[in-house]
Design a protein around this motif. Structure first.
Motif, PDB file in Angstrom:
ATOM      1  N   VAL A   1       0.829  -1.072  -0.016  1.00 35.57           N
ATOM      2  CA  VAL A   1      -0.231   0.056  -0.005  1.00 35.57           C
ATOM      3  C   VAL A   1       0.914   1.245  -0.205  1.00 35.57           C
ATOM      4  CG1 VAL A   1      -1.864   1.283   1.129  1.00 35.57           C
ATOM      5  CG2 VAL A   1      -1.772  -1.410   1.423  1.00 35.57           C
TER       6      VAL A   1
ATOM      7  N   TYR B   1      -9.298  -0.681  -3.709  1.00 30.72           N
ATOM      8  CA  TYR B   1      -8.448   0.140  -2.969  1.00 30.72           C
ATOM      9  C   TYR B   1      -7.519   1.074  -3.251  1.00 30.72           C
ATOM     10  CZ  TYR B   1     -10.557  -4.060  -0.873  1.00 30.72           C
ATOM     11  OH  TYR B   1     -11.123  -5.269  -0.423  1.00 30.72           O
ATOM     12  N   THR B   2      -7.944   1.766  -4.476  1.00 31.34           N
ATOM     13  CA  THR B   2      -6.799   2.590  -4.931  1.00 31.34           C
ATOM     14  C   THR B   2      -7.481   4.181  -5.133  1.00 31.34           C
ATOM     15  OG1 THR B   2      -5.415   1.074  -6.084  1.00 31.34           O
ATOM     16  CG2 THR B   2      -5.636   3.181  -7.084  1.00 31.34           C
TER      17      THR B   2
ATOM     18  N   THR C   1      -2.854   0.500  -4.148  1.00 34.33           N
ATOM     19  CA  THR C   1      -2.796  -0.837  -3.496  1.00 34.33           C
ATOM     20  C   THR C   1      -2.560  -1.841  -4.526  1.00 34.33           C
ATOM     21  OG1 THR C   1      -4.397  -0.467  -1.672  1.00 34.33           O
ATOM     22  CG2 THR C   1      -3.949  -2.721  -2.175  1.00 34.33           C
TER      23      THR C   1
END
Length: 557
Positions: A147, A230-231, A237
């Motif tokens: 991450v 999740y970006t 990510t």
């Protein structure tokens, strides 16, 4: 507005004093900012070289200026080699941000606390740079990911610095000698665009996805997956791939990997990117490359990517081939097609410089020529003659130089020039395929159609200006008579060759016809028994002699 201006002045004062302390006060004087300098400024670094002092000054000024130095390290067409070498050593490593600040960014960007997204999140970063830092984490499905999180408030700091750099570029353009040579404003705009793209992590994710498509046909290459759910622009990510970094040669050898095969796979992957697709990884240092079992190469860090248009690829190949084939004119023409040419360029001096460079490679076997070094040598020539080359081409030179250094450690006998052969041939053949020729014909047709549409209006405008007396015709006479004399000689030779050819065809036709009986030499009936062969020979001889005399007299006929 007042607060912003105060912030800018204070930052400008910091920049001016830092540069003066490292021995660049003369530049501050030229810009007219000497009033910003402190009365006492230590100059304890003057014993160092200019490149070393510039590198230290940029590191002290923070992330924007570190990135500026790294950007300029790809431009040997505007900076000398000794400074380029120093700027290439700039380290983008800083102290990590506190874990609480990182968690706050994750909460703000992903909409919920990190515990609800990740099963685990290592608070100790794998790496910390000026813009962001990288942490190891796990997703609910068990996938291990990295991450990358952007530092809090770093975009505000960079924005202020970029505004100041744009201002400095405009002032330097107007008030310094170098401003008459280099377009500082364009350089600042290019740097600003590149840095703003680096701030947006979604762009890095798209770069990874695009590179995966580019290298889809290379079985020995692996590109990590991006987890887009999740970006965001501040959080990236990606799949964590645990391989052996290429800077750990001892471990690669211990595990029995074939280093020569790895080197060839790596070169093939880059030639696929550069010569076939025109989209390539711009930072191939050993820390960004790893090896998986089966000698599969993993690419990492997609923040710096290069892009070459088809035209730039063609000219780049022409440039290098002209150098290794010892053809100066090809090299010069490619440089002129690629770069921005100063008005006072000395073409004769440029040719002499290219000839000297060509001689350097004259006795070197093809397999021993260093491709990256050859391009950098050409960029240095461009620097001396103030030819501004495209940023993408400068990045290509740096990329090939890094790649060559890396693969030579893996296989000292590898040759990038020899391995480029099949790709260059494929690129050349592809340009002459029927589909490609038809595409070029179609594009040119519409261009010429637009020209035909615009030409009457342009001619009308020129005639109106001529009628008003506003049209100025500028002619530059440089050995014009010699030029026309050479041109006339060339035309005469061409005309003479055509005359001989026509005369030969006519005579051959008459003789063959006579031999076949189409034109009887005696006694036949053709055009009332006229001696056609003799008349034809006579007329052809007279015309030939007349034209020959006219050419020998000066070519006016």
């Amino acid at each position: 507005m007042l607060g912003k201006r105060y912030t800018h002045v204070q930052r400008l004062r910091k920049i001016a004093n830092t540069l003066a302390r490292y021995g660049f006060g003369y530049f501050i004087d030229q810009l007219g900012f000497s009033t910003l300098l402190s009365k006492v400024a230590k100059r304890d670094k003057l014993r160092l070289s200019p490149g070393q002092r510039l590198r230290l000054a940029l590191e002290e000024l923070g992330p924007t200026f570190v990135k500026l130095g790294q950007f300029l390290s790809t431009r040997p067409d505007i900076l000398p080699r000794e400074i380029i070498n120093e700027l290439s050593r700039l380290q983008d490593e800083v102290s990590p941000v506190s874990t609480e600040n990182i968690y706050a960014v994750l909460q703000e960007e992903l909409g919920q606390a990190w515990e609800k997204i990740f099963v685990s999140f290592d608070p100790q970063p794998l790496a910390a740079a000026s813009i962001g830092q990288v942490h190891l984490a796990s997703l609910p499905g068990g996938q291990r990911v990295i991450v990358k999180v952007r530092r809090p408030r770093v975009e505000q700091v960079i924005q202020v610095d970029l505004e100041i750099l744009h201002y400095l570029a405009r002032v330097a353009q107007r008030h310094t000698v170098y401003g008459q040579i280099y377009d500082f404003v364009s350089i600042a705009q290019e740097f600003s665009r590149a840095l703003k793209q680096e701030l947006d992590y979604t762009l890095e994710g798209r770069n990874a996805d695009r590179l995966r498509q580019v290298l889809a046909g290379e079985a020995q290459v692996y590109i990590p997956r991006v987890y887009w759910e999740y970006t965001t622009s501040r959080v990236l990510t990606m799949e964590f791939v645990e391989g052996i970094k290429l800077n750990n040669l001892e471990e690669l050898k211990r595990r029995g990997y074939n280093l020569k095969r790895i080197a060839r796979y790596l070169v093939q992957a880059f030639y696929r990117q550069i010569l076939v697709e025109g989209f390539f990884h711009g930072d191939p240092h050993p820390g960004n490359l790893a090896v998986l079992p089966g000698e599969k190469i993993v690419f990492m860090d997609f923040g710096l990517m290069g892009s070459l248009s088809e035209e730039h690829r063609k000219e780049a190949i022409r440039l290098v081939l002209g150098l290794v084939r010892r053809r100066s004119q090809e090299v010069i023409q490619a440089m002129l097609n690629l770069g921005v040419i100063p008005q006072d360029l000395d073409f004769n001096a440029l040719r002499r410089e290219i000839d000297r460079l060509r001689e350097r490679y004259l006795n070197i076997p093809l397999k021993n020529i260093k491709l990256g070094q050859a391009i950098n040598d050409l960029l240095e020539v461009a620097f001396r003659f103030r030819i501004q080359m495209p940023v993408e081409f400068s990045l290509l030179g740096k990329t090939l130089l890094s790649l060559e250094s890396l693969v030579t450690q893996l296989d000292p006998e590898i040759s990038l020039v020899e391995m480029a052969g099949p790709y260059v041939k494929e690129l050349i053949h592809s340009r002459y395929r029927p589909r490609e020729l038809w595409r070029q014909l179609e594009e040119n047709f519409w261009n010429y159609l637009d020209l035909a549409h615009e030409l009457p209006q342009q001619v009308k405008g020129a005639l109106l200006r001529l009628n008003r007396g506003d049209l100025t015709l500028k002619l530059e006479h440089r050995e014009l008579r010699i030029f026309f004399r050479h041109l006339e000689g060339a035309v005469n030779k061409l005309s003479l060759s055509l005359i001989f050819l026509a005369f030969s065809i006519l005579m051959a036709g008459l003789i063959i016809s006579a031999g076949l009986g189409a034109i009887p030499l005696t006694g036949g009936r053709l055009f009332f028994r006229l001696p056609v062969l003799e008349i034809g020979i006579g007329i052809a001889s007279v015309v030939f002699i007349w034209l020959l005399v006219a050419i020998l007299k000066g070519g006016r006929f």
